[in-house]
Design an enzyme around this catalytic site. Structure first.
Site, PDB file in Angstrom:
ATOM      1  N   ILE A 154     -10.670  62.131  39.747  1.00  0.00           N
ATOM      2  CA  ILE A 154     -10.068  61.995  38.161  1.00  0.00           C
ATOM      3  C   ILE A 154      -8.404  61.854  38.430  1.00  0.00           C
ATOM      4  O   ILE A 154      -7.747  62.688  39.365  1.00  0.00           O
ATOM      5  CB  ILE A 154      -9.829  63.673  37.601  1.00  0.00           C
ATOM      6  CG1 ILE A 154     -11.424  64.150  37.348  1.00  0.00           C
ATOM      7  CG2 ILE A 154      -9.034  63.732  36.245  1.00  0.00           C
ATOM      8  CD1 ILE A 154     -12.185  62.988  36.541  1.00  0.00           C
ATOM      9  N   GLU A 360     -13.396  52.285  35.250  1.00  0.00           N
ATOM     10  CA  GLU A 360     -13.464  51.708  33.905  1.00  0.00           C
ATOM     11  C   GLU A 360     -14.630  51.056  33.622  1.00  0.00           C
ATOM     12  O   GLU A 360     -14.906  49.906  32.667  1.00  0.00           O
ATOM     13  CB  GLU A 360     -12.119  50.897  33.722  1.00  0.00           C
ATOM     14  CG  GLU A 360     -10.830  51.950  33.259  1.00  0.00           C
ATOM     15  CD  GLU A 360     -10.714  52.736  32.115  1.00  0.00           C
ATOM     16  OE1 GLU A 360     -11.572  52.688  31.127  1.00  0.00           O
ATOM     17  OE2 GLU A 360     -10.002  53.513  32.032  1.00  0.00           O
TER      18      GLU A 360
END
Length: 377
Positions: A154, A360
């Site tokens: 993260i 992504e």
């Protein structure tokens, strides 16, 4: 595509900021695995952390094309900062689209102005590309939700003020049973348990987050219950445009370094740029960068028009991220042995660029998305 006057002004502002405030310090930040909060705040004051957000909520309300241009320029100076921006933009967009007025006042305005930093809590240890297979649970308890689980890789996790967290609320519904929550970083039970040691983009943290009986009020729910995964998917198009733009900036930095070096370095009585092997390599690098830029701007332009761009964003992300690896490889090759040492900077760009084909959505995921679209047409 020809840039408008507004787009040119935004691009030039980002270029100047990258030249003066990012590039001179990039190697130091990489070495120390640190990015200064003051620099992020300054970028927020210039509008870079809330570019797509309307003025009423603290942003400049720029277009996706302007956003792409700015990210490219900033990534020329330092790749890590554009990862921070891309994550911030994902969170901003979801709060803007789905958040309540109170959530926008509390979080969107400070996020868009750079007064607060956010993290996007989707990825888990056993749910990377298969993001719908989450284990983090949120259970209703009266007027509260109690959250347990963990998140991995993260960005911004160690210094974020708020985490946009995705958790399972209705397990039997699979991906249609995931909800989104805004979790302030000072909430009891939340912990940044670890910062990963990475190959590249070291100034941008990648963290392991844990949630142990984290209790938040029902007002922390973003949008509707069980629709969080849909919100994430709806905004990944913009995220992929952002990573393609970031890749363009890194590729340009590597190419420009190789071009400059090729004009200065002499072998056999002349600059190596005059040797056909090197000149042709530079020509290929420049061509690949321009091709990636047009794909990226096209996807951004479609997004600005409110048109579907799932395929185009995936194409831009796939091509640009695989392009930057090749351009960085060729930049190191052009430098020869000097490209392999830290003094010349291209090895850092090479390390920074490697992750782009992974986050992504991996290259394989992009190919899957593109193939589904072209076979459906």
């Amino acid at each position: 595509m020809i840039a408008t006057e507004e787009q040119t002004l935004i691009r030039d502002m980002a270029r100047e900021f990258a030249k003066e405030k990012l590039k001179p310090f990039s190697a130091e930040w990489d070495r120390d695995s640190f990015f200064p909060r003051d620099t992020l705040k300054e970028m927020g004051e210039l509008g870079f952390l809330g570019m797509l957000i309307p003025e009423e909520w603290g942003g400049p309300g720029t277009s996706y094309v302007s956003y792409s241009m700015a990210l490219e320029e900033l990534a020329v100076g330092d790749a890590s900062v554009t990862t921070v921006i891309s994550v911030q933009m994902l969170v901003n967009n979801i709060i803007h689209q789905q958040g309540t007025t109170e959530q926008k006042e509390q979080w969107l305005k400070p996020l868009a102005q750079g007064q607060a930093i956010s993290a996007f809590g989707l990825t888990e240890p056993h749910a990377g590309s298969d993001a719908s297979n989450l284990k983090t649970r949120a259970v209703r308890d009266g007027d509260d939700w109690i959250i347990n689980g963990s998140k991995q890789f993260i960005t911004n996790g160690s210094y974020a003020d708020v985490i946009l967290l995705f958790a399972v609320t209705t397990p039997e519904q699979g991906s249609k049973g995931i909800s989104a929550f805004l979790i302030p970083a000072d909430t009891p039970g939340f912990q940044c348990a670890r910062k990963e040691e990475k190959m590249g983009q070291k100034a941008s943290d990648s963290t392991f987050l844990t949630f142990d009986d984290v209790r938040v009020p029902t007002s922390a729910l973003v949008g509707k219950e069980n629709e969080g995964y849909k919100y994430a998917l709806q905004n990944l198009e913009a995220g992929r445009i952002g990573i393609a733009s970031q890749s363009l900036g890194m590729a340009r930095a590597a190419y420009e370094a190789a071009l400059e070096y090729s004009k200065e370095r002499e072998t056999f009585g002349k600059p190596i740029s005059e040797h056909q092997a090197v000149a042709f390599r530079l020509a290929d690098m420049a061509t690949q960068i321009e091709a990636a830029r047009q794909l990226t701007w096209h996807a951004a332009g479609l997004r600005d028009q409110g048109l579907p761009c799932l395929k185009e964003a995936a194409m831009a992300k796939l091509f640009a991220t695989e392009m930057v690896e090749k351009v960085c490889y060729d930049a190191i090759q052009t430098h020869g042995g000097y490209g392999y040492i830290k003094d010349y900077g291209v090895e850092q760009i090479y390390r920074d660029a490697r992750i782009t084909t992974i986050y992504e959505g991996t290259s394989d995921i992009q190919r899957m998305l593109i193939s589904r679209q072209i076979l459906k047409d």
